[in-house]
Motif scaffolding. Sequence first.
Motif, short mmCIF file in Angstrom:
data_model
loop_
_atom_site.label_atom_id
_atom_site.label_comp_id
_atom_site.label_asym_id
_atom_site.label_seq_id
_atom_site.Cartn_x
_atom_site.Cartn_y
_atom_site.Cartn_z
N ALA A 1 25.82 21.02 -6.66
CA ALA A 1 24.61 21.43 -7.47
C ALA A 1 24.41 20.61 -8.75
CB ALA A 1 24.68 22.79 -8.10
N LEU A 2 25.56 20.09 -9.28
CA LEU A 2 25.40 19.11 -10.57
C LEU A 2 25.04 17.87 -10.14
CD1 LEU A 2 28.62 20.38 -12.59
CD2 LEU A 2 26.04 20.43 -13.35
N THR A 3 25.23 17.49 -8.76
CA THR A 3 24.97 16.18 -8.28
C THR A 3 23.57 16.21 -7.95
OG1 THR A 3 27.12 15.79 -7.47
CG2 THR A 3 25.55 14.66 -6.22
N ILE A 4 22.94 17.25 -7.48
CA ILE A 4 21.57 17.23 -7.13
C ILE A 4 20.55 17.07 -8.42
CG2 ILE A 4 19.76 18.77 -6.19
CD1 ILE A 4 21.87 19.92 -4.34
N TYR A 5 21.19 17.67 -9.29
CA TYR A 5 20.60 17.76 -10.77
C TYR A 5 20.55 16.17 -11.34
CZ TYR A 5 19.02 18.61 -15.56
OH TYR A 5 18.30 18.66 -16.54
N ASP A 6 21.96 15.50 -11.19
CA ASP A 6 21.71 14.12 -11.59
C ASP A 6 21.05 13.25 -10.80
OD1 ASP A 6 23.00 11.97 -13.03
OD2 ASP A 6 23.89 11.60 -11.28
N MET A 7 20.85 13.50 -9.64
CA MET A 7 19.93 12.54 -8.84
C MET A 7 18.54 12.81 -8.85
SD MET A 7 22.45 11.89 -5.61
CE MET A 7 21.49 10.44 -4.99
N ALA A 8 17.98 13.99 -9.43
CA ALA A 8 16.63 14.23 -9.55
C ALA A 8 16.19 14.60 -10.81
CB ALA A 8 16.48 15.53 -8.41
N LYS A 9 16.85 14.60 -11.88
CA LYS A 9 16.67 14.78 -13.21
C LYS A 9 15.49 14.07 -13.74
CE LYS A 9 20.31 12.17 -15.52
NZ LYS A 9 21.31 11.57 -14.74
N ALA A 10 15.14 12.72 -13.20
CA ALA A 10 14.23 11.96 -13.85
C ALA A 10 12.88 12.30 -13.58
CB ALA A 10 14.50 10.53 -13.15
N VAL A 11 12.63 13.43 -12.35
CA VAL A 11 11.30 13.67 -12.26
C VAL A 11 11.42 15.50 -12.46
CG1 VAL A 11 10.99 12.35 -10.27
CG2 VAL A 11 12.20 14.16 -9.67
N ASP A 12 12.55 15.96 -12.75
CA ASP A 12 12.51 17.28 -13.00
C ASP A 12 13.57 17.90 -14.07
OD1 ASP A 12 12.33 20.22 -12.76
OD2 ASP A 12 12.20 20.32 -10.56
N ARG A 13 13.53 17.92 -15.17
CA ARG A 13 14.80 18.05 -15.93
C ARG A 13 14.75 19.56 -16.11
NH1 ARG A 13 17.21 13.61 -18.07
NH2 ARG A 13 15.76 11.95 -18.33
N ALA A 14 13.83 20.24 -15.60
CA ALA A 14 13.83 21.89 -15.85
C ALA A 14 14.66 22.58 -14.73
CB ALA A 14 12.43 22.28 -15.88
N MET A 15 15.23 21.87 -13.75
CA MET A 15 16.02 22.37 -12.89
C MET A 15 17.04 23.57 -13.31
SD MET A 15 16.73 19.27 -10.03
CE MET A 15 16.99 17.98 -11.28
N GLU A 16 17.18 24.38 -12.72
CA GLU A 16 18.29 25.54 -13.21
C GLU A 16 19.24 25.67 -12.01
OE1 GLU A 16 17.81 30.24 -13.62
OE2 GLU A 16 16.06 29.01 -14.62
N ILE A 17 20.41 25.90 -12.34
CA ILE A 17 21.67 25.86 -11.57
C ILE A 17 22.24 27.36 -11.68
CG2 ILE A 17 23.95 25.20 -11.11
CD1 ILE A 17 23.16 22.24 -11.75
N GLY A 18 22.33 28.02 -10.62
CA GLY A 18 22.79 29.46 -10.50
C GLY A 18 22.14 30.46 -9.68
N PRO A 19 22.60 31.60 -9.34
CA PRO A 19 23.96 31.75 -9.69
C PRO A 19 25.06 30.99 -8.89
CG PRO A 19 22.93 33.40 -8.36
CD PRO A 19 21.92 32.59 -8.67
N THR A 20 26.14 30.84 -9.55
CA THR A 20 27.28 30.40 -8.57
C THR A 20 28.27 31.51 -8.58
OG1 THR A 20 26.95 28.15 -9.62
CG2 THR A 20 29.22 28.63 -8.73
N ARG A 21 28.82 31.73 -7.30
CA ARG A 21 29.57 32.92 -7.25
C ARG A 21 30.61 32.92 -5.80
NH1 ARG A 21 26.54 37.74 -4.40
NH2 ARG A 21 25.30 36.81 -2.81
N LEU A 22 31.61 33.63 -6.03
CA LEU A 22 32.46 33.74 -4.82
C LEU A 22 31.78 34.48 -3.84
CD1 LEU A 22 34.98 32.91 -3.44
CD2 LEU A 22 36.02 35.02 -4.46
N LEU A 23 31.49 34.40 -2.44
CA LEU A 23 30.91 35.00 -1.33
C LEU A 23 32.01 35.97 -0.57
CD1 LEU A 23 28.14 32.98 -0.04
CD2 LEU A 23 27.87 34.78 -1.60
N LYS A 24 33.14 35.11 -0.31
CA LYS A 24 34.01 35.78 0.63
C LYS A 24 35.39 35.00 0.39
CE LYS A 24 33.76 36.72 5.07
NZ LYS A 24 32.89 36.56 6.56
#
Length: 158
Positions: A123-146
């Motif tokens: 998720a952080l990598t996606i943010y880094d690669m697209a932040k130039a066009v969308d700094r308001a991206m939001e990461i989460g929730p991050t959770r264990l599923l199984k």
Amino acid sequence: MTDLTHLNQEGEAHMVDVGDKAHSSRTAIAESCIKMLPATLEMILSGDAKKGDVIGTARLAGIMAAKKTSDLIPLCHPLALTKVEIRLEADAALPGIRIQALAKVNGQTGVEMEALTAASVAALTIYDMAKAVDRAMEIGPTRLLKKSGGKSGEWSAS
């Protein structure tokens, strides 16, 4: 003093000794989401991001992060992972990308932290690669599923 396994009798952080635990097949699946503008999602999916292949790079970053978890989280044991798989799916309802990370090991301790680290770093990598066009991206929730394996057996999020 407490039931937390990473604290000793004096309340000090320490690495748990897993040397006497039996080896077993262990699996964990974690997820993270990254929300973004619809135009940002379209840019990523069309392959038009200036930094290159966002999805492919995020997948590789997640795999690499799982392998480095013990370097990042102070009390995690280094594990000989047998499999790491990162799935990234566009979700127009977010809008954004849902990330699922699967980690497997045949060992003496679980792989929950490896799966969570992989999903987070993807998720952080996606943010880094697209932040130039969308700094308001939001990461989460991050959770264990199984998770499966080990003394505690199977667990699944509700």
